[in-house]
Motif scaffolding. Structure first.
Motif, PDB file in Angstrom:
ATOM      1  N   GLU A 182     -16.215 -26.322  -5.602  1.00  0.00           N
ATOM      2  CA  GLU A 182     -15.414 -25.744  -4.526  1.00  0.00           C
ATOM      3  C   GLU A 182     -13.936 -26.062  -4.641  1.00  0.00           C
ATOM      4  O   GLU A 182     -13.118 -25.554  -3.873  1.00  0.00           O
ATOM      5  CB  GLU A 182     -15.950 -26.203  -3.157  1.00  0.00           C
ATOM      6  N   VAL A 183     -13.570 -26.910  -5.594  1.00  0.00           N
ATOM      7  CA  VAL A 183     -12.171 -27.300  -5.764  1.00  0.00           C
ATOM      8  C   VAL A 183     -11.436 -26.253  -6.601  1.00  0.00           C
ATOM      9  O   VAL A 183     -11.866 -25.910  -7.703  1.00  0.00           O
ATOM     10  CB  VAL A 183     -12.064 -28.686  -6.438  1.00  0.00           C
ATOM     11  N   VAL A 184     -10.322 -25.747  -6.063  1.00  0.00           N
ATOM     12  CA  VAL A 184      -9.486 -24.776  -6.774  1.00  0.00           C
ATOM     13  C   VAL A 184      -8.031 -25.214  -6.667  1.00  0.00           C
ATOM     14  O   VAL A 184      -7.514 -25.379  -5.563  1.00  0.00           O
ATOM     15  CB  VAL A 184      -9.634 -23.351  -6.193  1.00  0.00           C
ATOM     16  N   TRP A 185      -7.407 -25.410  -7.798  1.00  0.00           N
ATOM     17  CA  TRP A 185      -5.978 -25.704  -7.834  1.00  0.00           C
ATOM     18  C   TRP A 185      -5.227 -24.461  -8.302  1.00  0.00           C
ATOM     19  O   TRP A 185      -5.651 -23.797  -9.253  1.00  0.00           O
ATOM     20  CB  TRP A 185      -5.680 -26.846  -8.799  1.00  0.00           C
ATOM     21  N   ILE A 186      -4.121 -24.178  -7.635  1.00  0.00           N
ATOM     22  CA  ILE A 186      -3.230 -23.103  -8.070  1.00  0.00           C
ATOM     23  C   ILE A 186      -1.885 -23.753  -8.374  1.00  0.00           C
ATOM     24  O   ILE A 186      -1.221 -24.277  -7.473  1.00  0.00           O
ATOM     25  CB  ILE A 186      -3.082 -22.008  -7.004  1.00  0.00           C
ATOM     26  N   ASP A 319     -17.627 -20.908  -9.167  1.00  0.00           N
ATOM     27  CA  ASP A 319     -17.879 -21.937  -8.157  1.00  0.00           C
ATOM     28  C   ASP A 319     -18.823 -23.039  -8.630  1.00  0.00           C
ATOM     29  O   ASP A 319     -19.211 -23.902  -7.838  1.00  0.00           O
ATOM     30  CB  ASP A 319     -18.447 -21.293  -6.881  1.00  0.00           C
ATOM     31  N   THR A 320     -19.171 -23.043  -9.893  1.00  0.00           N
ATOM     32  CA  THR A 320     -20.040 -24.110 -10.393  1.00  0.00           C
ATOM     33  C   THR A 320     -19.242 -25.289 -10.952  1.00  0.00           C
ATOM     34  O   THR A 320     -19.816 -26.304 -11.321  1.00  0.00           O
ATOM     35  CB  THR A 320     -20.981 -23.590 -11.496  1.00  0.00           C
ATOM     36  N   ARG A 321     -17.941 -25.144 -11.045  1.00  0.00           N
ATOM     37  CA  ARG A 321     -17.097 -26.226 -11.565  1.00  0.00           C
ATOM     38  C   ARG A 321     -15.695 -26.062 -10.979  1.00  0.00           C
ATOM     39  O   ARG A 321     -15.344 -24.979 -10.488  1.00  0.00           O
ATOM     40  CB  ARG A 321     -17.039 -26.173 -13.098  1.00  0.00           C
ATOM     41  N   PRO A 322     -14.884 -27.099 -11.018  1.00  0.00           N
ATOM     42  CA  PRO A 322     -13.516 -26.958 -10.498  1.00  0.00           C
ATOM     43  C   PRO A 322     -12.738 -25.927 -11.297  1.00  0.00           C
ATOM     44  O   PRO A 322     -13.000 -25.712 -12.489  1.00  0.00           O
ATOM     45  CB  PRO A 322     -12.922 -28.356 -10.676  1.00  0.00           C
TER      46      PRO A 322
END
Length: 781
Positions: A182-186, A319-322
């Motif tokens: 669930e972690v997403v960096w932009i 969504d299975t990995r950052p």
């Protein structure tokens, strides 16, 4: 925004984007142009940094976020967040003129101080960026232990310069993080820092580092206009030319008019090395066929400013990995200062603001216009506000905690070992409250005496894992990993420990599920963790940090592992109470009191400084009478208690001591008595609470309800006498105590780096043994 978005939908989003850009710019402009600081200090703000993220945030909020998602916004883009909240009806117009004003919009996003919704406090570079990682971990922990927590992505909007921070890579490399899909960096890849255009941002290297850590890497480099030009004759040369440019050369193009771009883009006379790079005629032919507006738009058409390109990237998130999205942007995009190397803190002039207002279609005299409700943009804002509405949090509370478990420790024991014993006792005496306790360690569970607790409650994991040493009779610490575990083991990175601690301590406000988080680390490394822990407290995270073993009492380990300045943490850290218990019973009482302050709107954090030095528990002289025992407990929790009163109305001397040094204080008092000098001995458990009591008694403001009575209990005026203070740490910690009754005082402690040795030698070296106390007392008298 998916690739299937219609032209109309994109046009509406671009209209919202322009309004977001305008509002964020105007918020900063008004603060600086219309409000003058009488001191003459610059109010400041970051128009260019905000403009860099306006497209990304518009695309994210108005097309992709769900109510369960949370976003950490890079510090300098706070005006963009306020602009979006204003358009969504989450911020009153009166606040738009209050940026950096006392009681107004904060300089950087703040959960606790801003008037509009903020998911994560940011401002300390790197710490706000990593917070959603620990937020995701905390959400999963709460969900697996107690259920009822909605899922959602945890976004970080990160400035590329933040990737210079070591805390970022410590977090990314922790083994737990690779499981957090669930972690997403932009990353706002604008290739500028505060002072300059960074010559080589090293995007391929960054991509490789994230990929090596198990992250999905998506790169949004070019917008749709450039991609369309790449497909034309000469397009391959255009891509090769832009790809091969150093950042400063590209940034210089942004400051050129169309004629200069036509001249520079096909090739320049010399490269950075001073040699000719030639002129590509196919490229020259391509750019010569573009009108001025298209050409200037093309050199600015980076993926981070193309809503459709961003939408394509958002649609590819796994969504299975950052995931990290590297979005190329222009710092100051859409402003007259776009791409200028010194635009970081610059402000648009009034004519430039007038031009921007004309471009956007909003009057500078009436800058705070929302969209008409019946317009396409107005309807998009209303629909977005409804989509992002979150259900109210529950009002979960921690079950009642005992104040005294009732045991009276005996024999020789350490305060470090007492921590593990108290936690085990809590599982029996208050199982419901104990179920809210979660402990964390940076790979030091066994060496900090948490083994029994870990064996009892198990290690938390998203899925149950086989313990291959479960049947090994020589294995003492059993590593049983399961979703019901209550201990989290992180890698050796104190920043990660306190980052997770802060987010676990904020679940009471995020999801209405309070936890009682306790982080245990070696006391010498507490200072390494103080900044992120302090920032977590500022953001509403309530937790207990335990530093152990502490002081030069860790004699054999030498100066590298002997803490000196940590005892004064509680005097200086807002939102935190510090305890240094002397006896095992003091650990129990102060731990229970600290736990009772967690997970509530008016809660506070705590820091416990514990020791590996064994102390005879009989010296504590715990009263057997229940009322007298309770009186002692209240004094321990309030900050100090008398452990020995000399006969007579007034002693010749008072010795105030902290922690395991109580043995030396009592020994010195005995020796002084043999010489005819009477001494009171007072154990100080919390110098911070005592200092608050002193301040409150003088009528000065203190952060919480001060208990002035403890001063009369520990240092009654009728027994005022010359004072010797003693602790295994810097002596300034207790130096204020001489002012309680205005007495002469000598302060003993540690002011030099230590060295390895036996305990007696180390104490003698630092002048904190019983001999030093007796000598100081005789000199004072």
């Amino acid at each position: 925004m998916s690739t299937a978005a219609t032209t109309t939908e994109l046009d509406v989003l671009r209209e919202v984007e322009r309004r977001v850009l305008w509002l964020s710019t105007a918020i900063i402009d008004h603060a600086n142009r219309n409000r003058k600081d009488p001191s003459g200090l610059k109010i400041g703000g970051h128009q260019a940094s905000s403009a860099s993220l306006a497209t990304i945030m518009t695309a994210l909020w108005f097309s992709h976020l769900g109510s369960g998602d949370r976003v950490s916004v890079k510090p300098h883009a706070s005006p963009v967040l306020h602009a979006i909240n204003y358009l969504l009806g989450e911020l009153d117009e009166k606040y738009l003129t209050t940026l950096r004003e006392f009681g107004g919009l904060q300089s950087y996003p703040s959960r606790s101080k801003d008037p509009d919704p903020v998911d994560y406090s940011t401002g300390s570079v790197g710490i706000g960026a990593t917070a959603p990682i620990w937020g995701a971990l905390a959400r999963r922990y709460v969900s697996s232990r107690f259920g009822g927590v909605s899922a959602g992505r945890q976004y970080s909007l990160v400035g590329d310069a933040e990737l210079d921070e070591g805390a970022v890579w410590e977090a990314i490399l922790d083994p737990m993080v690779s499981e957090l899909g669930e972690v997403v960096w932009i990353v706002d890849l604008n290739r500028q820092s505060l002072d300059r255009v960074v010559p080589n941002i090293g995007a391929p290297r960054i991509e490789g580092m994230f990929a090596a850590a198990g992250w999905q890497v998506l790169t949004v480099k070019y917008g749709h206009l450039l991609h369309e030009l790449f497909d034309r004759p000469g397009g391959d040369a255009l891509r090769t030319r832009i790809d091969g440019m150093q950042n400063p050369e590209y940034q210089r193009l942004l400051r050129c008019d169309a004629a200069e771009v036509r001249d520079r883009l096909p090739g320049t006379e010399s490269s950075d090395s001073g040699t000719s790079i030639g002129r590509d005629e196919k490229l020259a032919e391509l750019v010569s066929g573009l009108d001025d507006e298209t050409l200037l738009a093309a050199v600015r058409n980076l993926g981070g400013h193309d809503i459709a390109a961003l939408g394509d990237a958002f649609g590819e998130i796994d969504d299975t990995r950052p995931t990290v999205i590297l979005a190329y942007t222009v710092k100051g995009y859409g402003l007259a200062t776009a791409g200028h190397p010194q635009n970081h803190g610059s402000l648009l002039t009034e004519p430039q603001m007038q031009q921007l207002s004309a471009d956007v279609g909003v009057s500078l005299d009436d800058p705070w216009q929302r969209f008409a409700p019946d317009s396409d943009a107005g309807r998009l804002c209303a629909d977005t506000a409804q989509r992002l509405t979150r259900p109210p949090n529950g009002t979960g509370e921690v079950a009642a905690l005992p104040t005294d478990i009732g045991r009276t420790p005996s024999g020789r024991a350490t305060t470090q070992a007492a921590l593990g014993r108290a936690l085990l006792d809590l599982t029996r005496e208050a199982p419901e409250a104990s179920s809210r306790v979660v402990t964390l360690c940076p790979d030091v569970s066994s060496s900090t005496n948490l083994g029994g607790w870990v064996n009892k409650v198990g290690v938390w994991s998203t899925a149950e894992r086989k313990d291959w040493f479960d049947d090994d009779p020589e294995t003492i610490l059993h590593w049983r990993e399961r979703p019901t575990g209550q201990h989290l083991e992180l890698g050796i990175a104190e920043g990660n420990l306190v980052g997770a601690l802060g987010e676990l301590g904020a679940t009471w406000s995020r999801w209405g599920q309070p936890l009682l988080p306790i982080g245990v680390l070696y006391d010498p490394f507490v200072e390494r963790a103080l900044e992120p822990w302090s920032f977590g407290i500022y953001a509403g995270g309530q937790s207990i940090l335990v530093g152990t073993p502490s002081g030069v009492s860790l004699a054999a380990e030498g100066g590298a592992h002997q803490s000196i300045t940590t005892p004064s943490v509680g005097l200086e850290q807002p939102g935190c109470v510090t305890y240094e218990p002397a006896f095992a019973i003091d650990v129990e009482w102060t731990l229970l009191a600290s736990l009772a302050r967690l997970g509530r709107p008016d809660g506070t954090s705590a820091y416990l400084r514990l020791s590996t030095r064994p102390v005879e528990q009989a010296l504590a002289a715990i009263p057997s009478d229940p009322a007298a025992r309770e009186r002692r407990r209240k004094q321990v929790v309030a900050g100090a208690y008398p452990i020995r009163r000399a006969s007579g109305e007034r002693p010749d001397l008072t010795i105030a001591v902290m922690g395991a040094m109580v043995t030396e204080a009592l020994t010195a008092a005995d020796r002084l008595a043999e010489q005819g000098t009477s001494a009171d001995v007072v154990v100080v458990t919390s110098p911070g609470l005592l200092f608050d009591a002193v301040q409150a008694r003088a009528g000065r403001p203190v952060p919480g309800p001060a208990q002035e009575w403890v001063l009369d209990a520990a240092f009654p005026a009728r027994r005022a006498s010359p004072l010797v203070t003693l602790l295994d740490g810097h002596p300034h910690t207790l130096a204020f105590l001489g002012g309680v009754n205005q007495v002469r005082a000598t302060h003993l402690g540690v002011t030099r780096f230590g060295q390895s040795g036996d305990l007696a030698s180390v104490y003698r070296h630092h002048g904190i043994d019983a001999d030093a106390v007796v000598s100081a007392a005789l000199d004072l008298l």
